[in-house]
Design a protein around this motif. Structure first.
Motif, PDB file in Angstrom:
ATOM      1  N   LYS A 118       3.825   1.572   0.584  1.00  0.00           N
ATOM      2  CA  LYS A 118       2.999   2.731   0.928  1.00  0.00           C
ATOM      3  C   LYS A 118       1.702   2.740   0.114  1.00  0.00           C
ATOM      4  CE  LYS A 118       2.930   7.743   1.419  1.00  0.00           C
ATOM      5  NZ  LYS A 118       1.595   7.858   0.792  1.00  0.00           N
ATOM      6  N   ALA A 119       1.794   2.400  -1.166  1.00  0.00           N
ATOM      7  CA  ALA A 119       0.589   2.378  -2.003  1.00  0.00           C
ATOM      8  C   ALA A 119      -0.417   1.365  -1.468  1.00  0.00           C
ATOM      9  CB  ALA A 119       0.965   2.054  -3.449  1.00  0.00           C
ATOM     10  N   ILE A 120       0.063   0.189  -1.069  1.00  0.00           N
ATOM     11  CA  ILE A 120      -0.826  -0.829  -0.504  1.00  0.00           C
ATOM     12  C   ILE A 120      -1.433  -0.338   0.806  1.00  0.00           C
ATOM     13  CG2 ILE A 120      -0.853  -3.110   0.599  1.00  0.00           C
ATOM     14  CD1 ILE A 120       1.199  -4.008  -1.497  1.00  0.00           C
ATOM     15  N   ASP A 121      -0.585   0.213   1.672  1.00  0.00           N
ATOM     16  CA  ASP A 121      -1.057   0.648   2.983  1.00  0.00           C
ATOM     17  C   ASP A 121      -2.112   1.749   2.858  1.00  0.00           C
ATOM     18  OD1 ASP A 121      -0.606   0.001   5.778  1.00  0.00           O
ATOM     19  OD2 ASP A 121       0.076   2.061   6.003  1.00  0.00           O
ATOM     20  N   ASP A 122      -1.884   2.690   1.949  1.00  0.00           N
ATOM     21  CA  ASP A 122      -2.847   3.766   1.741  1.00  0.00           C
ATOM     22  C   ASP A 122      -4.194   3.211   1.271  1.00  0.00           C
ATOM     23  OD1 ASP A 122      -0.967   5.630   2.493  1.00  0.00           O
ATOM     24  OD2 ASP A 122      -0.491   6.282   0.455  1.00  0.00           O
ATOM     25  N   GLU A 123      -4.132   2.273   0.327  1.00  0.00           N
ATOM     26  CA  GLU A 123      -5.369   1.723  -0.222  1.00  0.00           C
ATOM     27  C   GLU A 123      -6.120   0.908   0.828  1.00  0.00           C
ATOM     28  OE1 GLU A 123      -6.748  -1.098  -3.966  1.00  0.00           O
ATOM     29  OE2 GLU A 123      -4.947   0.147  -4.134  1.00  0.00           O
ATOM     30  N   GLU A 124      -5.385   0.116   1.607  1.00  0.00           N
ATOM     31  CA  GLU A 124      -6.039  -0.710   2.624  1.00  0.00           C
ATOM     32  C   GLU A 124      -6.660   0.148   3.732  1.00  0.00           C
ATOM     33  OE1 GLU A 124      -6.678  -3.856   2.638  1.00  0.00           O
ATOM     34  OE2 GLU A 124      -5.578  -4.409   0.835  1.00  0.00           O
ATOM     35  N   LYS A 125      -5.974   1.213   4.125  1.00  0.00           N
ATOM     36  CA  LYS A 125      -6.524   2.084   5.161  1.00  0.00           C
ATOM     37  C   LYS A 125      -7.804   2.758   4.682  1.00  0.00           C
ATOM     38  CE  LYS A 125      -2.271   3.054   7.697  1.00  0.00           C
ATOM     39  NZ  LYS A 125      -1.196   4.052   7.973  1.00  0.00           N
ATOM     40  N   GLU A 126      -7.856   3.101   3.409  1.00  0.00           N
ATOM     41  CA  GLU A 126      -9.079   3.695   2.852  1.00  0.00           C
ATOM     42  C   GLU A 126     -10.256   2.746   2.978  1.00  0.00           C
ATOM     43  OE1 GLU A 126      -9.355   5.490  -0.976  1.00  0.00           O
ATOM     44  OE2 GLU A 126      -7.474   6.575  -0.731  1.00  0.00           O
TER      45      GLU A 126
END
Length: 391
Positions: free
Chosen positions: A192-200
């Motif tokens: 989730k941390a990776i996905d949130d950062e990549e979407k940003e």
């Protein structure tokens, strides 16, 4: 109050159960289970068995504030995500906490799994009722910040294999395509941390199958491609990093993608290919990503897995990992063993579909997602035939 997308709902005895977001930044959620039964959150692998209707609050946590409570001489290492769970006492009969340790290795001793509770008086270790392939099970649990630890003796530390995944993201630029490739333990809080950062950063995920082999913490791997591309760094280490920290990834730059590109991850020590995938021009999408067919909740007269039953029976070969995904969520232990007893892959798929006649849409969605993750080329080929009018 914001509601998560359909794919982030719990699956329970009455179907989908919506999850409310209490605080997106802190990853805090609330869910109300309307009746007694078993509930599973596919995206996190959290699983609750409840005795009566109950509201549960769940927060994704980081181990960082608690690591100082762990005595180094105990040889305990993080083996799964940390959650802060709140529920009415006595309402939960069992909780299945996910872990990412592979139980196949000869050096894994399931008696060394512990669940750590962090309370005002310090850390308390609880022995689980049992340890399963992806879960550590507590019966009649009490709740606090809690997660799975594994005691690994120094001599065996480099011989403990883990369930790992590759996360691949891309961003379309005017003159090139950038990829971010991660190799991480299969921990939902890290994902989730990776996905949130990549979407940003307006990067879009490309879903590809997991690594082909068991991987070991501390091992080093090289990243390569089949055509001219810039890769930095070319070497990755499989390690556990807190979800609060930036995860290590390889940045890959390539010109316009007019044909397929093969990406590979190899064991640095012996050159063995542990993961490879094709990236096709059709995989590339703008940042407004689309949900895969069958999971959007849009009404369909015939579900994808029913529509293409014959083709799936004939073509799917990676049956075991698909069954593993469905075990305990869609399939019972007895059904799992009955399917595995079939002599051929086609026989196993036919037997799987014989059980699917009684499934609701949520169960079929789960099979579809497992097929997308494990046999993506078959699914995309069938979807392509459908979109072009083929049968």
């Amino acid at each position: 109050m914001e509601t998560l997308m359909t794919k982030d709902e719990f699956l329970g005895p009455t179907g989908h159960v919506a999850i409310e977001v209490i605080d997106q930044e802190k990853s805090m959620y609330r869910v109300h289970f309307p009746t007694a039964g078993s509930y599973h959150w596919p995206n996190t692998d959290l699983h609750f068995v409840v005795r009566r209707p109950v509201t549960i609050e769940i927060e994704f946590c980081s181990w960082d504030p608690f690591l100082d409570m762990i005595d180094p001489e105990e040889n305990l290492t993080v083996a799964g995500p940390l959650f802060d769970i709140k529920a009415e006492p006595g309402a939960v009969a069992a909780v299945y906490l996910p872990h990412f340790v592979s139980l196949q290795g000869e050096y894994v001793d399931i008696s060394q799994f512990h669940v750590a509770h962090f309370k005002e008086e310090g850390m308390l270790l609880e022995e689980p009722a049992r340890v399963e392939a992806c879960y550590t099970v507590l019966e009649n649990p009490s709740f606090s910040p809690m997660g799975v630890l594994l005691r690994i003796f120094p001599i065996a530390r480099n011989f403990i294999s883990i369930n790992s995944i590759v996360m691949l993201y891309h961003h379309l630029r005017p003159n090139e395509i950038n990829f971010h490739l991660y190799l991480i333990p299969n921990d939902c809080t890290i994902r989730k941390a990776i996905d949130d950062e990549e979407k940003e950063s307006q990067f879009v995920q490309i879903r590809k199958p997991p690594p082909q082999a068991e991987l070991y913490l501390g091992s080093r791997f090289t990243v390569s491609g089949s055509k001219k591309m810039e890769i930095m760094p070319q070497e990755l280490e499989l390690c556990y990093r807190s979800p609060r920290k930036t995860q290590v990834y390889s940045e890959i730059s390539v010109g316009h993608l007019e044909s397929n590109v093969r990406l590979q991850i190899k064991n640095k020590e012996d050159g063995t290919v542990v993961w490879e995938a094709f990236v096709r021009p059709g995989d590339l999408r703008p940042a407004a990503a689309l949900d895969p067919p069958g999971l959007t909740g849009a009404p369909r007269t015939t579900h994808f897995v029913d529509q293409y039953r014959a083709q799936l029976v004939a073509r799917v070969t990676s049956v075991d990992p698909i069954l593993d995904r469905l075990l305990g969520k869609v399939l019972s232990e007895e059904q799992y063993e009955i399917i595995r007893a079939e002599a051929t892959k086609q026989g196993q798929m036919r037997k799987l579909f014989s059980f699917s006649r009684s499934w609701d849409r949520a169960c079929k969605d789960r099979l579809y997602q497992a097929l997308m993750d494990i046999e993506p080329y078959i699914i995309k080929d069938l979807l392509g035939n459908r979109d072009s009018g083929g049968h």
